[in-house]
Enzyme design. Structure first.
Site, PDB file in Angstrom:
ATOM      1  N   LEU A   1       0.836  -1.196   0.000  1.00  0.00           N
ATOM      2  CA  LEU A   1       0.000   0.000   0.000  1.00  0.00           C
ATOM      3  C   LEU A   1       0.871   1.246   0.000  1.00  0.00           C
ATOM      4  CD1 LEU A   1      -2.778   1.349   0.132  1.00  0.00           C
ATOM      5  CD2 LEU A   1      -2.643   1.191   2.622  1.00  0.00           C
ATOM      6  N   TYR A   2       1.973   1.205   0.727  1.00  0.00           N
ATOM      7  CA  TYR A   2       2.903   2.343   0.729  1.00  0.00           C
ATOM      8  C   TYR A   2       3.333   2.667  -0.694  1.00  0.00           C
ATOM      9  CZ  TYR A   2       7.324   4.857   1.155  1.00  0.00           C
ATOM     10  OH  TYR A   2       8.340   5.778   1.012  1.00  0.00           O
ATOM     11  N   ALA A   3       3.752   1.636  -1.446  1.00  0.00           N
ATOM     12  CA  ALA A   3       4.172   1.841  -2.829  1.00  0.00           C
ATOM     13  C   ALA A   3       3.023   2.388  -3.667  1.00  0.00           C
ATOM     14  CB  ALA A   3       4.676   0.522  -3.413  1.00  0.00           C
TER      15      ALA A   3
ATOM     16  N   THR B   1       0.529   4.273  -2.693  1.00  0.00           N
ATOM     17  CA  THR B   1       0.275   5.690  -2.405  1.00  0.00           C
ATOM     18  C   THR B   1       1.343   6.573  -3.044  1.00  0.00           C
ATOM     19  OG1 THR B   1       1.475   5.611  -0.275  1.00  0.00           O
ATOM     20  CG2 THR B   1      -0.904   5.194  -0.242  1.00  0.00           C
TER      21      THR B   1
END
Length: 431
Positions: free
Chosen positions: A239-241, A243
């Site tokens: 999810l970090y990637a 965003t």
């Protein structure tokens, strides 16, 4: 012919008297009810007034206890933003008390640029480390505003006080694995926060040039190495990637519609003094010193994970090079007057090192052996390797990393032992 009175009150003996009694009771009851109604209205009005007063007091309390605002606060912002070199810039650094933000701010201030930091000091990791960085910045004449990038009023106020020429946007919710615990924090910071900042930038007059931190994580499941800016980035592994990839699309939109000059920087595993405690090299060091085991992940077929570790000083050079070469934004007050630059660069070291090799370097610098638990990498969003192609940054920014992992970790360990006051003999921190 019966009278009207007879119509309402029959002539049967005794009925008329009782009717008068009932009528008098009815009027007394009605009068009592009216009084009660008036009292109820009075109490409601009194309660409403009290609640309004409490709300006013609460609002006033929030105003007077806010971490920003006021004449003295504005003076600190202006003084910190003052440019002290010919041709210098005035830079708003979001995430100013963060790892990269602190180092970039110090480098800008050292060469005479104006710098104002912005940080919300959240508790993703120990806030005391951020407070210590803030104190360090304050000692060098850099004011860090405590506030959130989603606070539109605060951003508008900052741009009203200072005509920032550049924004270095480093504020973000970091970490790949934490996204599985608190996904909403990533949307709040990395997407909503980015939009809030870009809204403030596009509405400013003049519009600043924006340089912001994307991530090597956007390459996701890409297997082509080394990673180049032209490679596909539509297969995020976390999810970090996702965003950060969304951030690249959002910044492109603001560049296209509003004429904002945008430069995105894909950082590759930044490390060094004053670093983030959630990074492997940091908590490996802590656990080794405390005699606790460390978990070392390995990829498929027992292949060691590898990272393109990039020392903080090299990253700072890339950030300053990006600010120095950023073209001007072409809009004003939200209206575009012409095309503006849009750029993306990798900032890495070009020399991936395996995690076991990293542990070995730490062991030599700490003069202690690590207790290792080697396990297969879980499906938590991590990728098996990263490797940067920096040819574009080298050509356009003059970016040239010079610090190898052994040298960088030696500097980090020296800082770690100094900052935490670690006592080798007793095997514990003295502070």
């Amino acid at each position: 012919m019966p009278s009207l009175e007879d119509e309402f009150f029959p002539s049967t003996p005794g009925k008329k008297d009782r009717a008068h009694t009932i009528n008098r009771q009815f009027h007394r009851c009605f009068a009592s009810t009216s009084t009660m109604f008036l009292w109820a209205l009075f109490l409601i009005a009194l309660t409403a007034s009290y609640l309004s007063f409490q709300s006013l007091v609460h609002s006033g309390s929030r105003y007077f206890t806010a971490s920003w605002g006021g004449i003295q606060w504005e003076k600190q912002v202006r003084t910190s933003a003052q440019i002290r070199r010919s041709g210098g810039m005035s830079v708003l650094v979001t995430g100013g008390a963060g790892f990269v933000g602190t180092h970039v701010s110090l480098a800008l201030k050292k060469r005479g640029d104006g710098v104002v930091g912005l940080d919300n000091f959240n508790n993703y990791y120990d806030p005391s480390l951020k407070k210590a960085r803030k104190a360090l910045l304050n000692n060098h004449g850099i004011f860090v505003v405590e506030g959130d990038i989603n606070d539109a009023r605060l951003l508008a106020k900052l741009f009203d006080i200072v005509a920032f020429t550049h924004v270095m946007h480093l504020a973000a919710q970091a970490g790949v694995r934490y996204a599985m615990e608190n996904p909403h924090s990533y949307v709040h910071s990395n997407i909503a926060g980015l939009v809030s900042l870009l809204e403030a930038c596009k509405s400013a007059n003049p519009q600043p040039a924006v340089v912001w931190a994307s991530s090597s994580s956007v390459y996701g499941l890409n297997e082509k190495v080394p990673f180049s800016e032209s490679d596909r980035t539509d297969q995020p592994a976390s999810l970090y990637a996702a965003t950060k990839k969304a951030g690249e699309e959002i910044t492109h939109t603001y560049n296209h519609i509003y004429g904002l000059s945008i430069t995105g920087l894909r950082f590759f595993t930044v490390y060094g003094p004053w670093g983030r405690p959630d990074m492997a090299y940091f908590f490996f060091t802590r656990n080794i010193l405390q005699g606790k085991p460390i978990t070392v992940y390995r990829g498929k077929n027992r292949v060691d994970l590898a990272r393109d570790f990039t020392y903080i000083d090299d990253i700072v050079k890339g950030c300053l090079g990006s600010l120095d070469t950023a073209g001007k934004s072409t809009g004003s007050r939200g209206k575009k007057h012409g095309p503006a630059p849009y750029r993306i660069f990798n900032l890495g070291n070009t020399s991936p090192v395996t995690v076991p090799a990293l542990v070995g370097i730490l062991e030599r610098n700490l003069k202690m052996k690590a207790k290792k638990n080697i396990i297969d990498m879980p499906g938590n969003g991590d990728v098996p390797f990263t490797h940067a192609n920096i040819s574009s940054a080298r050509r356009e920014l003059g970016y040239k990393p010079t610090t190898d992992l052994q040298t960088g970790l030696k500097k980090f360990v020296r800082w770690y032992l100094s900052y935490y006051g670690y006592n080798h003999v007793q095997g514990k921190a003295v502070n």
